[in-house]
Design a protein around this motif. Sequence first.
Motif, PDB file in Angstrom:
ATOM      1  N   LEU A   1       7.304   4.045 -10.060  1.00  0.00           N
ATOM      2  CA  LEU A   1       8.610   4.167  -9.413  1.00  0.00           C
ATOM      3  C   LEU A   1       8.534   4.878  -8.066  1.00  0.00           C
ATOM      4  O   LEU A   1       9.567   5.088  -7.428  1.00  0.00           O
ATOM      5  N   ARG A   2       7.323   5.226  -7.635  1.00  0.00           N
ATOM      6  CA  ARG A   2       7.173   5.862  -6.315  1.00  0.00           C
ATOM      7  C   ARG A   2       7.671   4.942  -5.215  1.00  0.00           C
ATOM      8  O   ARG A   2       7.436   3.727  -5.230  1.00  0.00           O
ATOM      9  N   ALA A   3       8.346   5.516  -4.240  1.00  0.00           N
ATOM     10  CA  ALA A   3       8.930   4.721  -3.155  1.00  0.00           C
ATOM     11  C   ALA A   3       7.850   4.015  -2.340  1.00  0.00           C
ATOM     12  O   ALA A   3       7.997   2.833  -1.987  1.00  0.00           O
ATOM     13  N   ASP A   4       6.743   4.723  -2.036  1.00  0.00           N
ATOM     14  CA  ASP A   4       5.710   4.098  -1.208  1.00  0.00           C
ATOM     15  C   ASP A   4       5.021   2.957  -1.950  1.00  0.00           C
ATOM     16  O   ASP A   4       4.687   1.923  -1.354  1.00  0.00           O
ATOM     17  N   PHE A   5       4.847   3.104  -3.253  1.00  0.00           N
ATOM     18  CA  PHE A   5       4.235   2.035  -4.050  1.00  0.00           C
ATOM     19  C   PHE A   5       5.134   0.801  -4.075  1.00  0.00           C
ATOM     20  O   PHE A   5       4.670  -0.331  -3.925  1.00  0.00           O
ATOM     21  N   ASN A   6       6.415   1.019  -4.234  1.00  0.00           N
ATOM     22  CA  ASN A   6       7.356  -0.106  -4.286  1.00  0.00           C
ATOM     23  C   ASN A   6       7.510  -0.792  -2.938  1.00  0.00           C
ATOM     24  O   ASN A   6       7.737  -2.005  -2.883  1.00  0.00           O
ATOM     25  N   ARG A   7       7.375  -0.054  -1.860  1.00  0.00           N
ATOM     26  CA  ARG A   7       7.366  -0.692  -0.542  1.00  0.00           C
ATOM     27  C   ARG A   7       6.194  -1.666  -0.444  1.00  0.00           C
ATOM     28  O   ARG A   7       6.323  -2.762   0.115  1.00  0.00           O
ATOM     29  N   GLY A   8       5.065  -1.264  -0.992  1.00  0.00           N
ATOM     30  CA  GLY A   8       3.910  -2.145  -0.987  1.00  0.00           C
ATOM     31  C   GLY A   8       4.121  -3.378  -1.835  1.00  0.00           C
ATOM     32  O   GLY A   8       3.769  -4.499  -1.430  1.00  0.00           O
ATOM     33  N   ILE A   9       4.703  -3.215  -3.001  1.00  0.00           N
ATOM     34  CA  ILE A   9       4.949  -4.349  -3.892  1.00  0.00           C
ATOM     35  C   ILE A   9       5.852  -5.383  -3.222  1.00  0.00           C
ATOM     36  O   ILE A   9       5.661  -6.596  -3.384  1.00  0.00           O
ATOM     37  N   ARG A  10       6.813  -4.932  -2.438  1.00  0.00           N
ATOM     38  CA  ARG A  10       7.742  -5.863  -1.789  1.00  0.00           C
ATOM     39  C   ARG A  10       7.057  -6.770  -0.776  1.00  0.00           C
ATOM     40  O   ARG A  10       7.612  -7.803  -0.390  1.00  0.00           O
ATOM     41  N   LEU A  11       5.867  -6.419  -0.356  1.00  0.00           N
ATOM     42  CA  LEU A  11       5.153  -7.228   0.631  1.00  0.00           C
ATOM     43  C   LEU A  11       4.312  -8.328  -0.012  1.00  0.00           C
ATOM     44  O   LEU A  11       3.777  -9.183   0.705  1.00  0.00           O
ATOM     45  N   LEU A  12       4.184  -8.342  -1.339  1.00  0.00           N
ATOM     46  CA  LEU A  12       3.254  -9.263  -1.980  1.00  0.00           C
ATOM     47  C   LEU A  12       3.762 -10.694  -2.053  1.00  0.00           C
ATOM     48  O   LEU A  12       3.010 -11.647  -1.814  1.00  0.00           O
ATOM     49  N   LYS A  13       5.014 -10.891  -2.396  1.00  0.00           N
ATOM     50  CA  LYS A  13       5.516 -12.246  -2.638  1.00  0.00           C
ATOM     51  C   LYS A  13       5.402 -13.158  -1.416  1.00  0.00           C
ATOM     52  O   LYS A  13       5.032 -14.337  -1.564  1.00  0.00           O
ATOM     53  N   PRO A  14       5.679 -12.692  -0.207  1.00  0.00           N
ATOM     54  CA  PRO A  14       5.505 -13.582   0.942  1.00  0.00           C
ATOM     55  C   PRO A  14       4.080 -14.102   1.106  1.00  0.00           C
ATOM     56  O   PRO A  14       3.870 -15.156   1.713  1.00  0.00           O
ATOM     57  N   PHE A  15       3.106 -13.378   0.537  1.00  0.00           N
ATOM     58  CA  PHE A  15       1.713 -13.812   0.598  1.00  0.00           C
ATOM     59  C   PHE A  15       1.306 -14.597  -0.658  1.00  0.00           C
ATOM     60  O   PHE A  15       0.138 -14.947  -0.816  1.00  0.00           O
ATOM     61  N   GLY A  16       2.274 -14.852  -1.539  1.00  0.00           N
ATOM     62  CA  GLY A  16       1.992 -15.623  -2.742  1.00  0.00           C
ATOM     63  C   GLY A  16       1.147 -14.894  -3.754  1.00  0.00           C
ATOM     64  O   GLY A  16       0.430 -15.533  -4.544  1.00  0.00           O
ATOM     65  N   LEU A  17       1.208 -13.568  -3.785  1.00  0.00           N
ATOM     66  CA  LEU A  17       0.352 -12.780  -4.660  1.00  0.00           C
ATOM     67  C   LEU A  17       1.092 -12.276  -5.890  1.00  0.00           C
ATOM     68  O   LEU A  17       2.211 -11.755  -5.803  1.00  0.00           O
ATOM     69  N   VAL A  18       0.469 -12.441  -7.029  1.00  0.00           N
ATOM     70  CA  VAL A  18       0.943 -11.875  -8.289  1.00  0.00           C
ATOM     71  C   VAL A  18       0.544 -10.402  -8.321  1.00  0.00           C
ATOM     72  O   VAL A  18      -0.430  -9.991  -7.676  1.00  0.00           O
ATOM     73  N   TYR A  19       1.303  -9.591  -9.073  1.00  0.00           N
ATOM     74  CA  TYR A  19       0.875  -8.212  -9.318  1.00  0.00           C
ATOM     75  C   TYR A  19       0.548  -8.047 -10.797  1.00  0.00           C
ATOM     76  O   TYR A  19       1.382  -8.322 -11.658  1.00  0.00           O
TER      77      TYR A  19
ATOM     78  N   LEU B   1      -1.869  -0.355  -1.784  1.00  0.00           N
ATOM     79  CA  LEU B   1      -0.439  -0.633  -1.841  1.00  0.00           C
ATOM     80  C   LEU B   1       0.426   0.489  -1.275  1.00  0.00           C
ATOM     81  O   LEU B   1       1.570   0.240  -0.878  1.00  0.00           O
ATOM     82  N   VAL B   2      -0.071   1.712  -1.249  1.00  0.00           N
ATOM     83  CA  VAL B   2       0.730   2.823  -0.735  1.00  0.00           C
ATOM     84  C   VAL B   2       0.416   3.137   0.724  1.00  0.00           C
ATOM     85  O   VAL B   2       0.994   4.063   1.294  1.00  0.00           O
ATOM     86  N   SER B   3      -0.462   2.355   1.341  1.00  0.00           N
ATOM     87  CA  SER B   3      -0.881   2.648   2.708  1.00  0.00           C
ATOM     88  C   SER B   3       0.062   2.005   3.723  1.00  0.00           C
ATOM     89  O   SER B   3       0.500   0.865   3.556  1.00  0.00           O
ATOM     90  N   PRO B   4       0.338   2.707   4.826  1.00  0.00           N
ATOM     91  CA  PRO B   4       1.128   2.085   5.897  1.00  0.00           C
ATOM     92  C   PRO B   4       0.389   0.928   6.558  1.00  0.00           C
ATOM     93  O   PRO B   4       1.003   0.134   7.278  1.00  0.00           O
ATOM     94  N   GLU B   5      -0.910   0.813   6.327  1.00  0.00           N
ATOM     95  CA  GLU B   5      -1.702  -0.276   6.899  1.00  0.00           C
ATOM     96  C   GLU B   5      -1.709  -1.524   6.013  1.00  0.00           C
ATOM     97  O   GLU B   5      -2.379  -2.509   6.335  1.00  0.00           O
ATOM     98  N   LEU B   6      -0.961  -1.504   4.911  1.00  0.00           N
ATOM     99  CA  LEU B   6      -0.967  -2.632   3.982  1.00  0.00           C
ATOM    100  C   LEU B   6      -0.615  -3.959   4.651  1.00  0.00           C
ATOM    101  O   LEU B   6      -1.272  -4.972   4.356  1.00  0.00           O
ATOM    102  N   PRO B   7       0.397  -4.051   5.530  1.00  0.00           N
ATOM    103  CA  PRO B   7       0.691  -5.357   6.133  1.00  0.00           C
ATOM    104  C   PRO B   7      -0.518  -5.969   6.837  1.00  0.00           C
ATOM    105  O   PRO B   7      -0.767  -7.178   6.729  1.00  0.00           O
ATOM    106  N   GLU B   8      -1.284  -5.148   7.545  1.00  0.00           N
ATOM    107  CA  GLU B   8      -2.463  -5.655   8.235  1.00  0.00           C
ATOM    108  C   GLU B   8      -3.536  -6.093   7.240  1.00  0.00           C
ATOM    109  O   GLU B   8      -4.224  -7.111   7.454  1.00  0.00           O
TER     110      GLU B   8
END
Length: 292
Positions: A133-151, A98-105
């Motif tokens: 509350l880390r910024a990089d972690f939250n950036r990752g979380i924001r990508l989940l809903k478009p893929f229909g994924l629960v956290y 979730l904190v990786s810049p490669e998460l979208p891929e």
Amino acid sequence: MPAKDGHFKRKTAHLDMRIDSHHHVWKYSAEQYTWISEEMAVLRHDFWGPQLREIALAANLDGFVSVQARQTLEETDTLLRLADTEPLIRGVVGWVPLVSPELPEVLARYADCSALKGVRHVVQDEPDDQFLLRADFNRGIRLLKPFGLVYDLLIFARQLPAAIEFVDLHPEQPFVLDHIAKPTIQNDQFDQDWEVHFRELAKRDNVVCKFSGVVTEVRDACWDLDSIRRYFDIALEVFTPKRLMFGSDWPVCLLKTEYLRWLQTTEQLASHLSTTEQAEFFANAAINAYTL
């Protein structure tokens, strides 16, 4: 996928199903499962398809949600492969970076994996209680809903204040709280701080909760129904049967209880509920949360 008009899609009630919303499988290796200490000898065995089928037969279960036990993509792939061949596994909660810049891929790679219902990170083991509350972690979380994924939120009770703030940053993201946030359970002392923050988190309707992994938080050598009754009653009150789901945390629960004892305990705790309410707790809450 989450419903467009709500966080969790409601399906027709199943009155005669049993779904375990939280279990693990592994082929044990000391190198791969370093968190299983010498004191956890009961877990140093294989827990795989055959053992899962034995549990399902003995407990009259219709399916399971398999949850990651290692923070690797190999683990996610392993669970998805098993789900392809094991009908009892209705869904998988895996791990992604979730904190990786490669998460979208990475997420795009799993986009067609219908068995992948959610992801989680082992936040309870992070030394920083503000990790959520880390910024990089939250950036990752924001990508989940478009893929229909629960956290799935895996935290200790002391991390609940950060979890509340975290969930408020993502009001449209579906969350599942694992193990009622792991209160400290003692026969002679109730975890008051847990109750305060747990009640507050439950006010967010994009959060559902698992009544699972509870007995392993009991600090006393032995436990009984009364050890956990108050925790169940509070969880049921604030989440209601529609947002509270049965789970075992098998095989980790074996540290404190056999599977059937845990199931029978939850059956006793839920015995006062109506048939429809019991169906919500034992099956439909999980079916709806994970779109099983």
